[in-house]
Design a protein around this motif. Structure first.
Motif, PDB file in Angstrom:
ATOM      1  N   LEU A 167       3.378  42.931  68.116  1.00 40.76           N
ATOM      2  CA  LEU A 167       4.737  43.226  67.679  1.00 40.76           C
ATOM      3  C   LEU A 167       5.743  42.917  68.775  1.00 40.76           C
ATOM      4  O   LEU A 167       5.482  43.168  69.960  1.00 40.76           O
ATOM      5  CB  LEU A 167       4.860  44.697  67.281  1.00 40.76           C
ATOM      6  N   VAL A 168       6.889  42.400  68.391  1.00 44.57           N
ATOM      7  CA  VAL A 168       7.989  42.189  69.325  1.00 44.57           C
ATOM      8  C   VAL A 168       8.558  43.552  69.710  1.00 44.57           C
ATOM      9  O   VAL A 168       8.726  44.422  68.841  1.00 44.57           O
ATOM     10  CB  VAL A 168       9.087  41.323  68.678  1.00 44.57           C
ATOM     11  N   PRO A 169       8.813  43.811  70.993  1.00 44.75           N
ATOM     12  CA  PRO A 169       9.379  45.108  71.384  1.00 44.75           C
ATOM     13  C   PRO A 169      10.638  45.435  70.587  1.00 44.75           C
ATOM     14  O   PRO A 169      11.513  44.593  70.405  1.00 44.75           O
ATOM     15  CB  PRO A 169       9.697  44.914  72.873  1.00 44.75           C
ATOM     16  N   ASP A 170      10.712  46.654  70.102  1.00 41.61           N
ATOM     17  CA  ASP A 170      11.816  47.089  69.250  1.00 41.61           C
ATOM     18  C   ASP A 170      12.844  47.823  70.115  1.00 41.61           C
ATOM     19  O   ASP A 170      12.651  48.997  70.466  1.00 41.61           O
ATOM     20  CB  ASP A 170      11.282  48.001  68.147  1.00 41.61           C
ATOM     21  N   VAL A 171      13.935  47.141  70.435  1.00 37.80           N
ATOM     22  CA  VAL A 171      14.959  47.713  71.319  1.00 37.80           C
ATOM     23  C   VAL A 171      15.600  48.938  70.682  1.00 37.80           C
ATOM     24  O   VAL A 171      15.747  49.990  71.318  1.00 37.80           O
ATOM     25  CB  VAL A 171      16.026  46.659  71.654  1.00 37.80           C
ATOM     26  N   LYS A 172      15.959  48.837  69.403  1.00 41.27           N
ATOM     27  CA  LYS A 172      16.655  49.944  68.748  1.00 41.27           C
ATOM     28  C   LYS A 172      15.771  51.175  68.663  1.00 41.27           C
ATOM     29  O   LYS A 172      16.243  52.307  68.853  1.00 41.27           O
ATOM     30  CB  LYS A 172      17.122  49.514  67.359  1.00 41.27           C
ATOM     31  N   GLN A 173      14.503  50.987  68.362  1.00 44.35           N
ATOM     32  CA  GLN A 173      13.599  52.133  68.291  1.00 44.35           C
ATOM     33  C   GLN A 173      13.465  52.795  69.657  1.00 44.35           C
ATOM     34  O   GLN A 173      13.476  54.017  69.772  1.00 44.35           O
ATOM     35  CB  GLN A 173      12.232  51.702  67.770  1.00 44.35           C
ATOM     36  N   HIS A 174      13.347  51.971  70.707  1.00 41.86           N
ATOM     37  CA  HIS A 174      13.239  52.506  72.056  1.00 41.86           C
ATOM     38  C   HIS A 174      14.494  53.304  72.422  1.00 41.86           C
ATOM     39  O   HIS A 174      14.403  54.427  72.933  1.00 41.86           O
ATOM     40  CB  HIS A 174      13.032  51.356  73.044  1.00 41.86           C
ATOM     41  N   ILE A 175      15.660  52.732  72.143  1.00 41.78           N
ATOM     42  CA  ILE A 175      16.912  53.426  72.460  1.00 41.78           C
ATOM     43  C   ILE A 175      17.015  54.726  71.665  1.00 41.78           C
ATOM     44  O   ILE A 175      17.455  55.763  72.191  1.00 41.78           O
ATOM     45  CB  ILE A 175      18.122  52.527  72.169  1.00 41.78           C
ATOM     46  N   GLY A 176      16.583  54.691  70.402  1.00 45.10           N
ATOM     47  CA  GLY A 176      16.627  55.897  69.584  1.00 45.10           C
ATOM     48  C   GLY A 176      15.763  57.007  70.152  1.00 45.10           C
ATOM     49  O   GLY A 176      16.176  58.172  70.203  1.00 45.10           O
TER      50      GLY A 176
END
Length: 368
Positions: A167-176
């Motif tokens: 999976l491509v790292p999920d920036v929005k999920q990480h920030i959330g």
């Protein structure tokens, strides 16, 4: 139109200055120690667009880099006071430093990678327990076409391989996750027992992951260590100082009349410096940083870079079956599994039918 490249700090520059020369330069050692470079603190710990998010209108924003900067300002002042001799750190300065330490941990690459690994393993479990024919139905329903057996085999093998799909790292999920956990972790650290170690001659190193979660001696080897299970948090503060933060419940007993252990300050020894440096190096992902004139790594074990990030999950390989986990089960057994599976609780009722296709964030897989 040329897109603007945003070079964003994953380790605060003000913090790295504590390990730098008077000209603001640090030595960056690439694990496992095969190469090193002296560079400015502005270049030592940056990643392109690490916090950049795409807004609904398609534009890109680095607003969170600015938000983090508002945390770094007060923390920089608090760290200056600590390094200049103030102890204990109390009031707003303690709040600021605890908040920055929480931020520095939560924004780390390992946190993002760990979340991605958990997502991939969950997808693997959902598809692997449903079976290959259920995967065929999912793909054919989404793409409105018949899928050849060879292509289905290829998709199945990729999704159900150990670790799950890439999976491509999920920036929005990480920030959330970061924004959700930040105030709670900061409050937790603020209320812990703090010990600072100061060194006159021994040199302390730091890394691209300077907040280290250290497990206790009785921590299970198979289980990952997290915020709530760490025996202590270890943070190198500068070339000559380091901080440990320990939850009060880790102390078995207190003298009568003492509600909690007061903060301590100690002169650091060679043995303590070596121990701190070794933990710091083991917690690094790719790079170790230290003062250009120091040579502190000679007695340390330097690990390989980018060691796999495995969340605290048991291996699900026994549940992955081409015919589906439930093919030989009775209705009662299926119902019992549903109550025990990771799909229960908040994800109760989640099945392969709920999985979007194509899988969001999955790296491109060549069609067969």
């Amino acid at each position: 139109m040329v897109e603007r490249v945003r070079r964003q700090h994953v380790v605060s520059r003000f913090y790295l200055n504590g390990f730098a020369s008077d000209t603001g330069r640090v030595r960056r050692v690439s694990l496992p120690g095969e190469s090193e470079h002296v560079l400015s603190t502005g270049d030592a710990a940056v990643i392109k667009d690490f916090y950049t998010i795409t807004l609904p209108d398609g534009t890109q924003s680095d607003v969170f880099e600015k938000v983090f900067g508002e945390i770094e300002g007060p923390a920089s002042e608090a760290l200056r006071k600590l390094l200049s001799g103030t102890w204990p750190i109390t009031g707003d300065h303690r709040v600021a430093l605890a908040t920055w330490i929480a931020l520095q941990h939560l924004r780390a690459e390992d946190v993002r990678a760990s979340q991605g690994s958990m997502n991939a393993q969950f997808i693997r479990l959902i598809v692997g327990t449903a079976g290959k024919e259920a995967l065929r139905e999912l793909i054919e329903g989404a793409e409105s076409r018949d899928i050849p057996d060879a292509e289905l085999d290829h998709e199945w093998e990729d999704i159900t391989k150990p670790g799950g799909p890439d999976l491509v790292p999920d920036v929005k999920q990480h920030i959330g996750i970061l924004m959700d956990l930040l105030p709670r972790m900061a409050a937790y650290l603020h209320d812990c027992h703090w010990t600072v170690f100061r060194f006159n001659r021994r040199s302390i190193v730091t890394s691209d992951h300077p907040v280290n979660l250290v497990p206790g001696d009785d921590h299970p080897e198979w289980s990952g260590v997290g915020i709530a299970t760490a025996e202590l948090f270890l943070i190198p503060l500068s070339r000559r100082a380091a901080l440990t933060i320990q939850p009060h419940d880790r102390f078995p007993s207190l003298p009568p009349g003492l509600e909690k252990v007061p903060d301590f300050q100690h002169d650091g020894t060679t043995q303590v410096a070596d121990s701190i440096n070794q933990e710091t190096v083991l917690g690094a992902r790719k790079y170790v940083h230290h003062h250009p004139e120091d040579s502190p790594l000679g007695r340390l074990h330097l690990p390989d870079p980018d060691r796999s990030i495995e969340p605290s999950m048991s291996d699900a390989s026994d549940l992955i079956r081409e015919k589906g986990l439930f093919s030989d089960m009775t209705d009662e057994q299926r119902e019992a599994w549903g109550r025990m599976s990771p799909a229960s609780g908040e994800r109760r009722g989640v099945s392969i039918k709920d999985l979007p296709w194509p899988i969001p964030g999955r790296r491109q897989v060549d069609k067969m």
